[in-house]
Design a protein around this motif. Sequence first.
Motif, PDB file in Angstrom:
ATOM      1  N   ALA A 108       0.820  -1.214   0.000  1.00 33.51           N
ATOM      2  CA  ALA A 108       0.000   0.000   0.000  1.00 33.51           C
ATOM      3  C   ALA A 108       0.849   1.257   0.000  1.00 33.51           C
ATOM      4  CB  ALA A 108      -0.932  -0.011   1.207  1.00 33.51           C
ATOM      5  N   ARG A 109       2.087   1.160   0.502  1.00 32.86           N
ATOM      6  CA  ARG A 109       2.960   2.337   0.556  1.00 32.86           C
ATOM      7  C   ARG A 109       3.930   2.406  -0.616  1.00 32.86           C
ATOM      8  NH1 ARG A 109       2.856   0.722   6.054  1.00 32.86           N
ATOM      9  NH2 ARG A 109       4.757  -0.498   5.744  1.00 32.86           N
ATOM     10  N   MET A 110       3.862   1.468  -1.550  1.00 32.67           N
ATOM     11  CA  MET A 110       4.811   1.446  -2.663  1.00 32.67           C
ATOM     12  C   MET A 110       4.622   2.602  -3.628  1.00 32.67           C
ATOM     13  SD  MET A 110       5.216  -2.542  -3.738  1.00 32.67           S
ATOM     14  CE  MET A 110       6.116  -3.697  -2.721  1.00 32.67           C
ATOM     15  N   GLY A 111       3.392   2.988  -3.919  1.00 26.43           N
ATOM     16  CA  GLY A 111       3.160   4.047  -4.892  1.00 26.43           C
ATOM     17  C   GLY A 111       2.675   3.497  -6.225  1.00 26.43           C
ATOM     18  N   GLU A 112       2.147   4.377  -7.047  1.00 24.45           N
ATOM     19  CA  GLU A 112       1.514   3.963  -8.300  1.00 24.45           C
ATOM     20  C   GLU A 112       2.513   3.457  -9.346  1.00 24.45           C
ATOM     21  OE1 GLU A 112      -0.723   7.260  -9.632  1.00 24.45           O
ATOM     22  OE2 GLU A 112      -2.147   7.226  -7.943  1.00 24.45           O
ATOM     23  N   SER A 113       3.794   3.769  -9.187  1.00 18.15           N
ATOM     24  CA  SER A 113       4.773   3.360 -10.189  1.00 18.15           C
ATOM     25  C   SER A 113       5.187   1.898 -10.056  1.00 18.15           C
ATOM     26  CB  SER A 113       6.023   4.247 -10.101  1.00 18.15           C
ATOM     27  OG  SER A 113       6.617   4.133  -8.819  1.00 18.15           O
ATOM     28  N   ARG A 114       4.861   1.249  -8.952  1.00 12.90           N
ATOM     29  CA  ARG A 114       5.260  -0.145  -8.728  1.00 12.90           C
ATOM     30  C   ARG A 114       4.188  -1.092  -9.234  1.00 12.90           C
ATOM     31  NH1 ARG A 114       9.150  -0.271  -4.621  1.00 12.90           N
ATOM     32  NH2 ARG A 114       9.246  -2.514  -5.016  1.00 12.90           N
ATOM     33  N   TRP A 137      -7.503 -11.970  -2.236  1.00 11.35           N
ATOM     34  CA  TRP A 137      -6.457 -11.675  -1.256  1.00 11.35           C
ATOM     35  C   TRP A 137      -6.817 -10.447  -0.427  1.00 11.35           C
ATOM     36  CZ3 TRP A 137      -2.881  -7.590  -0.679  1.00 11.35           C
ATOM     37  CH2 TRP A 137      -1.799  -7.851   0.162  1.00 11.35           C
ATOM     38  N   GLU A 138      -7.402  -9.443  -1.072  1.00  8.98           N
ATOM     39  CA  GLU A 138      -7.797  -8.228  -0.349  1.00  8.98           C
ATOM     40  C   GLU A 138      -8.930  -8.510   0.620  1.00  8.98           C
ATOM     41  OE1 GLU A 138      -9.059  -3.593  -1.337  1.00  8.98           O
ATOM     42  OE2 GLU A 138      -8.828  -5.063  -2.957  1.00  8.98           O
ATOM     43  N   ASP A 139      -9.808  -9.468   0.272  1.00 11.81           N
ATOM     44  CA  ASP A 139     -10.892  -9.821   1.197  1.00 11.81           C
ATOM     45  C   ASP A 139     -10.339 -10.399   2.493  1.00 11.81           C
ATOM     46  OD1 ASP A 139     -12.699  -9.018  -0.719  1.00 11.81           O
ATOM     47  OD2 ASP A 139     -12.878 -11.034  -1.599  1.00 11.81           O
ATOM     48  N   ASN A 140      -9.241 -11.167   2.386  1.00 12.20           N
ATOM     49  CA  ASN A 140      -8.606 -11.688   3.600  1.00 12.20           C
ATOM     50  C   ASN A 140      -8.055 -10.569   4.464  1.00 12.20           C
ATOM     51  OD1 ASN A 140      -9.048 -14.426   3.367  1.00 12.20           O
ATOM     52  ND2 ASN A 140      -7.233 -14.787   2.119  1.00 12.20           N
ATOM     53  N   ILE A 141      -7.454  -9.553   3.846  1.00 10.57           N
ATOM     54  CA  ILE A 141      -6.903  -8.430   4.601  1.00 10.57           C
ATOM     55  C   ILE A 141      -8.005  -7.719   5.370  1.00 10.57           C
ATOM     56  CG2 ILE A 141      -5.651  -6.251   4.418  1.00 10.57           C
ATOM     57  CD1 ILE A 141      -3.974  -8.756   3.818  1.00 10.57           C
ATOM     58  N   LYS A 142      -9.124  -7.455   4.693  1.00  7.90           N
ATOM     59  CA  LYS A 142     -10.243  -6.770   5.360  1.00  7.90           C
ATOM     60  C   LYS A 142     -10.823  -7.622   6.485  1.00  7.90           C
ATOM     61  CE  LYS A 142     -11.570  -4.108   1.267  1.00  7.90           C
ATOM     62  NZ  LYS A 142     -12.626  -3.833   0.268  1.00  7.90           N
ATOM     63  N   MET A 143     -10.872  -8.950   6.273  1.00 11.93           N
ATOM     64  CA  MET A 143     -11.388  -9.833   7.314  1.00 11.93           C
ATOM     65  C   MET A 143     -10.486  -9.824   8.540  1.00 11.93           C
ATOM     66  SD  MET A 143     -12.299 -13.878   7.035  1.00 11.93           S
ATOM     67  CE  MET A 143     -10.571 -14.317   6.816  1.00 11.93           C
ATOM     68  N   TYR A 144      -9.161  -9.805   8.319  1.00 13.36           N
ATOM     69  CA  TYR A 144      -8.227  -9.761   9.448  1.00 13.36           C
ATOM     70  C   TYR A 144      -8.358  -8.453  10.207  1.00 13.36           C
ATOM     71  CZ  TYR A 144      -6.053 -13.615   6.897  1.00 13.36           C
ATOM     72  OH  TYR A 144      -5.824 -14.791   6.237  1.00 13.36           O
ATOM     73  N   LEU A 145      -8.561  -7.347   9.475  1.00 16.96           N
ATOM     74  CA  LEU A 145      -8.722  -6.059  10.141  1.00 16.96           C
ATOM     75  C   LEU A 145     -10.006  -6.014  10.957  1.00 16.96           C
ATOM     76  CD1 LEU A 145      -7.527  -3.649   7.304  1.00 16.96           C
ATOM     77  CD2 LEU A 145      -6.312  -4.231   9.394  1.00 16.96           C
ATOM     78  N   ARG A 146     -11.064  -6.662  10.477  1.00 18.09           N
ATOM     79  CA  ARG A 146     -12.304  -6.704  11.262  1.00 18.09           C
ATOM     80  C   ARG A 146     -12.108  -7.517  12.537  1.00 18.09           C
ATOM     81  NH1 ARG A 146     -14.802  -7.068   6.063  1.00 18.09           N
ATOM     82  NH2 ARG A 146     -14.784  -9.359   6.181  1.00 18.09           N
ATOM     83  N   GLU A 147     -11.225  -8.529  12.486  1.00 18.40           N
ATOM     84  CA  GLU A 147     -10.976  -9.338  13.683  1.00 18.40           C
ATOM     85  C   GLU A 147     -10.311  -8.533  14.790  1.00 18.40           C
ATOM     86  OE1 GLU A 147      -8.713 -12.695  12.578  1.00 18.40           O
ATOM     87  OE2 GLU A 147     -10.332 -13.684  11.453  1.00 18.40           O
ATOM     88  N   ARG A 153     -13.414   0.457   5.365  1.00 19.93           N
ATOM     89  CA  ARG A 153     -12.957  -0.232   4.170  1.00 19.93           C
ATOM     90  C   ARG A 153     -11.712   0.407   3.559  1.00 19.93           C
ATOM     91  NH1 ARG A 153     -18.690  -1.304   0.944  1.00 19.93           N
ATOM     92  NH2 ARG A 153     -19.696  -2.532   2.606  1.00 19.93           N
ATOM     93  N   ASP A 154     -11.429   1.660   3.869  1.00 22.19           N
ATOM     94  CA  ASP A 154     -10.293   2.359   3.261  1.00 22.19           C
ATOM     95  C   ASP A 154      -9.016   2.015   4.030  1.00 22.19           C
ATOM     96  OD1 ASP A 154      -8.811   3.924   1.656  1.00 22.19           O
ATOM     97  OD2 ASP A 154      -9.497   5.840   2.459  1.00 22.19           O
ATOM     98  N   TRP A 155      -8.591   0.781   3.904  1.00 16.11           N
ATOM     99  CA  TRP A 155      -7.426   0.324   4.664  1.00 16.11           C
ATOM    100  C   TRP A 155      -6.109   0.787   4.035  1.00 16.11           C
ATOM    101  CZ3 TRP A 155      -3.792  -2.832   2.393  1.00 16.11           C
ATOM    102  CH2 TRP A 155      -4.159  -3.455   1.200  1.00 16.11           C
ATOM    103  N   ILE A 156      -6.113   1.142   2.739  1.00 14.37           N
ATOM    104  CA  ILE A 156      -4.882   1.578   2.077  1.00 14.37           C
ATOM    105  C   ILE A 156      -4.398   2.897   2.667  1.00 14.37           C
ATOM    106  CG2 ILE A 156      -3.893   2.312  -0.127  1.00 14.37           C
ATOM    107  CD1 ILE A 156      -5.647   0.307  -1.526  1.00 14.37           C
ATOM    108  N   ASN A 157      -5.319   3.829   2.946  1.00 14.31           N
ATOM    109  CA  ASN A 157      -4.921   5.085   3.595  1.00 14.31           C
ATOM    110  C   ASN A 157      -4.447   4.847   5.020  1.00 14.31           C
ATOM    111  OD1 ASN A 157      -5.526   6.620   1.336  1.00 14.31           O
ATOM    112  ND2 ASN A 157      -7.663   6.962   1.974  1.00 14.31           N
ATOM    113  N   LEU A 158      -5.076   3.867   5.686  1.00 16.16           N
ATOM    114  CA  LEU A 158      -4.639   3.543   7.051  1.00 16.16           C
ATOM    115  C   LEU A 158      -3.208   3.025   7.063  1.00 16.16           C
ATOM    116  CD1 LEU A 158      -5.355   3.086  10.081  1.00 16.16           C
ATOM    117  CD2 LEU A 158      -6.100   0.801   9.419  1.00 16.16           C
ATOM    118  N   ALA A 159      -2.825   2.261   6.016  1.00 14.19           N
ATOM    119  CA  ALA A 159      -1.482   1.668   5.974  1.00 14.19           C
ATOM    120  C   ALA A 159      -0.386   2.703   5.764  1.00 14.19           C
ATOM    121  CB  ALA A 159      -1.414   0.619   4.863  1.00 14.19           C
ATOM    122  N   GLN A 160      -0.729   3.940   5.386  1.00 11.87           N
ATOM    123  CA  GLN A 160       0.298   4.960   5.190  1.00 11.87           C
ATOM    124  C   GLN A 160       0.950   5.366   6.502  1.00 11.87           C
ATOM    125  OE1 GLN A 160       1.029   5.497   2.012  1.00 11.87           O
ATOM    126  NE2 GLN A 160      -0.719   4.154   1.534  1.00 11.87           N
TER     127      GLN A 160
END
Length: 494
Positions: A108-114, A137-147, A153-160
Motif C-alpha cells: 500500500a505504501r509502494m506508490g503507483e509506479s510499482r 487476497w484483499e478480502d482476507n486483509i479486510k477480514m483480518y482487520l475486522r478481527e 474499508r479504506d485500509w490503504i490510507n490507514l497503511a500509510q
Amino acid sequence: MGNACYYSVEKLLSSSLLSKNLKVRIYKTVILPVLLYGCETWTLTLREEHRFRVFENKVLRKIFGAKRDEVTGEWRKLHNTELHALYSSPDIIRNIKSRRLRWAGHVARMGESRNAYRVLVGRLEGKRPLGRPRRRWEDNIKMYLREVGYDDRDWINLAQDRDCWRAYVRAAMNLRINCTIPVSSLIHEVTEHGNHASTTKSKIYSEKARQQNEDKRTCKICNKTYSRWYMKLHALTHTVEPLHFCEVCNKGYRYRCSLRAHMQTHQNKKYPCKICKKLLWSAQGLKYHLSLHTETKKFECEVCKKEFTFLNNLKIHSLIHSNEKQYKCDKCNKSFRHRSTIIQHMNVHMGVRPYKCKVCKKTFTQQTHLMVHTLIHTGERKHKCSFCDKTFVQSSQLKVHLKCCHLEQKPHKCHLCGVKFIWKHNYTDHMNAHKGIKPRECTVCDKRFIQFSALKSHMLLHTGDLPYECEVCGQKFRYTRQLRRHSVSHRKVK
C-alpha cells in the motif's frame, strides 16, 4: 515441502538428548520458514487453515511427547489446548495473518509506479462467471482487520501510517500478553490519535516489559544483569575454559566465530571511510562508523551538553561525571570505570605482554601502545607544530611541545621552590621529594623510590635483564647511559 522438512529432522524432535526449548527453536528456524515461504500472497480457505493447524499439532506432539493420565495412570496424547499452553507462542495461522498484513502495508505504501501496487488496486474488465465470487487476497486483509476491531474499508490510507499499521500487525499476531487493557480498545485509540501511535504501542507492551524486568538476574562474579534465560549462557563465560586461541596474542575464546572476528584486528585495515578517510578493521565496523557521520545525535548529556548518536555511548560518558569506578584492582587498589580497562591493567601485574613488535621484538600490554610504537619504525610523523613546523609521532607529544615551548602553560606550581609543571603526576612526585615520601616500593629488597621510572630501572638489578644492545658489536647493557658511553668507543676507533 513442509512434510519433507519435518521428516528430515524427526529424529532430532524425538531425541531425549535435546531440551524441549531447543526442539521448539528447531521447529521455528528450520520447519516454519520452509512451510510458510511466500505465505504473504496466499488466499487460504477454512479447509486449508485446518490442514495447517493439524500439521503444527503433529509437530508439537512429537516435541512434547505423551502425558500420563492422572486418573488411569496410562499414557495418552496431549490435547490441543495443552499443546498450545506448552508452546506459548502464536499458532501458525496467526503467523500467516500477521505476515500477510505486514506485506499488505508495504504494498500500500509502494506508490503507483510499482507493479505490485497496480495489481492491488487494478480492476479486471469484462463479466465474471455466475455464482458466488471466490475470496480474494484483499478480502482476507479486510477480514483480518475486522478481527482486530477495524471496520473501515479504506485500509490503504490507514497503511500509510507505519506506527498505526504496525500496531494492527501485532494485534493480528495476538501475542500472549497479560495486559489489563483490551487490545481492541488500544487499536481504536491508535486510529483516533495517529500521532500518538508510539505511546499506544508502549501501553500494549508495558506489562510485558515490566515482567521481563522482574525476571532479571545479576551475575555474582561480574555484577552484570541479564534475563533469566540468558544468564545461563553468560555463566559459561566464567566456568568454561576457552578452546580456541589466537596465534598472535594467545588470547582465548570459547567459540571459533569469536576467534575469527578477533583475527581481523591483527590484519591490515581494508575498509576506508569515504568521509574522514579513516581505516576500519571490518565492514561491520565501517557501518557503525558511518552512522556517526550520517545519523543525527539524539542523546545529550545533562551535565556538559555533549551530544551522542547512540544511547550506550551516553551511558559510558555519564560515568565521567558520576566518578563511579566499580572495578577495583585487588593488588594495587586502583579503580576503573570499565571492565575492559581493568582486564588490560591486570596484564601489568601478571607480566603478560601479548602484543609484540615485528621489527624490534618489543612487547606491550595493550594493542594501542603497539600501534603507536610502530610509527617509530615507519618514520611517519602526522602531527605538525603550527609555530615551528616541527613534526611528532603522537598527538600527545605535540600537546606537550606546545605547552612547554610556545604556550608556556604550566598550571601546577610548587609553593615551596616555585618550579612549574605541565602534568599533575610530575608535580605530585616533586612534592613527595620535598616531603621525603617514597610511595613506590621494591617487592624484592623493600627499597623505596619516588618515581616509577626509578623503580623500573632498579628492578633490572633483580631480574638480570639487559634490554639495550649495541648495534655494532652486539654487547648488551642494563641502562641507556651505559650504552651511550660504550658507543663512544666505536666512534674513536673510526
